[in-house]
Write an enzyme that holds these catalytic residues in place. Sequence first.
Site, PDB file in Angstrom:
ATOM      1  N   ASP A   1       0.868  -1.159   0.000  1.00  0.00           N
ATOM      2  CA  ASP A   1       0.000   0.000   0.000  1.00  0.00           C
ATOM      3  C   ASP A   1       0.922   1.232   0.000  1.00  0.00           C
ATOM      4  OD1 ASP A   1      -2.417   1.627   0.548  1.00  0.00           O
ATOM      5  OD2 ASP A   1      -1.484   1.871   2.525  1.00  0.00           O
TER       6      ASP A   1
ATOM      7  N   ASP B   1      -0.015   4.973   0.927  1.00  0.00           N
ATOM      8  CA  ASP B   1      -0.193   5.959   1.989  1.00  0.00           C
ATOM      9  C   ASP B   1      -0.341   5.297   3.358  1.00  0.00           C
ATOM     10  OD1 ASP B   1      -0.191   8.088   0.074  1.00  0.00           O
ATOM     11  OD2 ASP B   1      -2.244   7.541  -0.433  1.00  0.00           O
TER      12      ASP B   1
ATOM     13  N   ASP C   1       0.988   9.282   5.265  1.00  0.00           N
ATOM     14  CA  ASP C   1      -0.345   9.527   4.722  1.00  0.00           C
ATOM     15  C   ASP C   1      -0.671  11.015   4.790  1.00  0.00           C
ATOM     16  OD1 ASP C   1      -2.908   9.388   3.768  1.00  0.00           O
ATOM     17  OD2 ASP C   1      -3.708   8.261   5.459  1.00  0.00           O
TER      18      ASP C   1
ATOM     19  N   CYS D   1      -6.310   2.844  -7.949  1.00  0.00           N
ATOM     20  CA  CYS D   1      -7.733   2.916  -8.274  1.00  0.00           C
ATOM     21  C   CYS D   1      -8.195   4.349  -8.106  1.00  0.00           C
ATOM     22  CB  CYS D   1      -8.534   1.998  -7.339  1.00  0.00           C
ATOM     23  SG  CYS D   1     -10.330   2.243  -7.493  1.00  0.00           S
TER      24      CYS D   1
ATOM     25  N   HIS E   1     -11.330   5.397  -8.372  1.00  0.00           N
ATOM     26  CA  HIS E   1     -12.781   5.417  -8.164  1.00  0.00           C
ATOM     27  C   HIS E   1     -13.184   5.790  -6.746  1.00  0.00           C
ATOM     28  CE1 HIS E   1     -12.006   2.498 -11.497  1.00  0.00           C
ATOM     29  NE2 HIS E   1     -12.787   3.384 -12.078  1.00  0.00           N
TER      30      HIS E   1
ATOM     31  N   CYS F   1     -11.512  -2.787  -8.880  1.00  0.00           N
ATOM     32  CA  CYS F   1     -10.115  -2.542  -8.519  1.00  0.00           C
ATOM     33  C   CYS F   1      -9.928  -2.009  -7.106  1.00  0.00           C
ATOM     34  CB  CYS F   1      -9.447  -1.608  -9.526  1.00  0.00           C
ATOM     35  SG  CYS F   1     -10.264  -0.045  -9.860  1.00  0.00           S
TER      36      CYS F   1
ATOM     37  N   ASP G   1      -1.470  -1.103   5.820  1.00  0.00           N
ATOM     38  CA  ASP G   1      -1.716  -0.609   7.177  1.00  0.00           C
ATOM     39  C   ASP G   1      -3.167  -0.685   7.635  1.00  0.00           C
ATOM     40  OD1 ASP G   1      -2.332   1.444   5.266  1.00  0.00           O
ATOM     41  OD2 ASP G   1      -2.241   2.943   6.857  1.00  0.00           O
TER      42      ASP G   1
END
Length: 175
Positions: free
Chosen positions: A7, A9, A15, A84, A86, A94, A121
């Site tokens: 991942d 962020d 983040d 993604c 969206h 996704c 996370d």
Amino acid sequence: MAAVLFDRDGTLVEDVPYNGDPDRVRPMPGAGEALGLLRAAGVPTGVVSNQSGIGRGLLTHADVRAVNDRADAVLGGLDTWVYCPHLPDDGCACRKPRPGLVVEAARRLGVAPRDCVVIGDIAADVLAARAAGARGVLVPNAATLPREVASAPLTAPDLPTAVRLVLARTPGGGS
């Protein structure tokens, strides 16, 4: 294990909500070390990231690519970046916790999703791994909910430890 997907962020970089500014990219503690361990073992790496700021009109694809490019430069380069754009309610295939990002990253790396590990996370990262047939490792931070930690199949206190766990569970140490 054929590849490790992270991942972005809160896992690889700090983040910053809806970050479109490459100058605000800061690596998470241990990110460089973790990636170095994987590089030394010859394990391909990638990033799978939800970026709903695009769907919300807060970011453009160019903004996300610029932040990804900066993160890539700061971290020494990863092999693929998939995101993604969206909204959470769009129903796309996704967006994590759905498997699409993991499946696409695996395809780009030329490996089967089942041969990947996803490190993130929050529960959505681990659930996306499971949905794609991959293994998930949770590295909790201040934003991780206690129930997410309790339900994770494997947790680690930091990224280097997560990578060492993954490499130790791989025959040949990652080869």
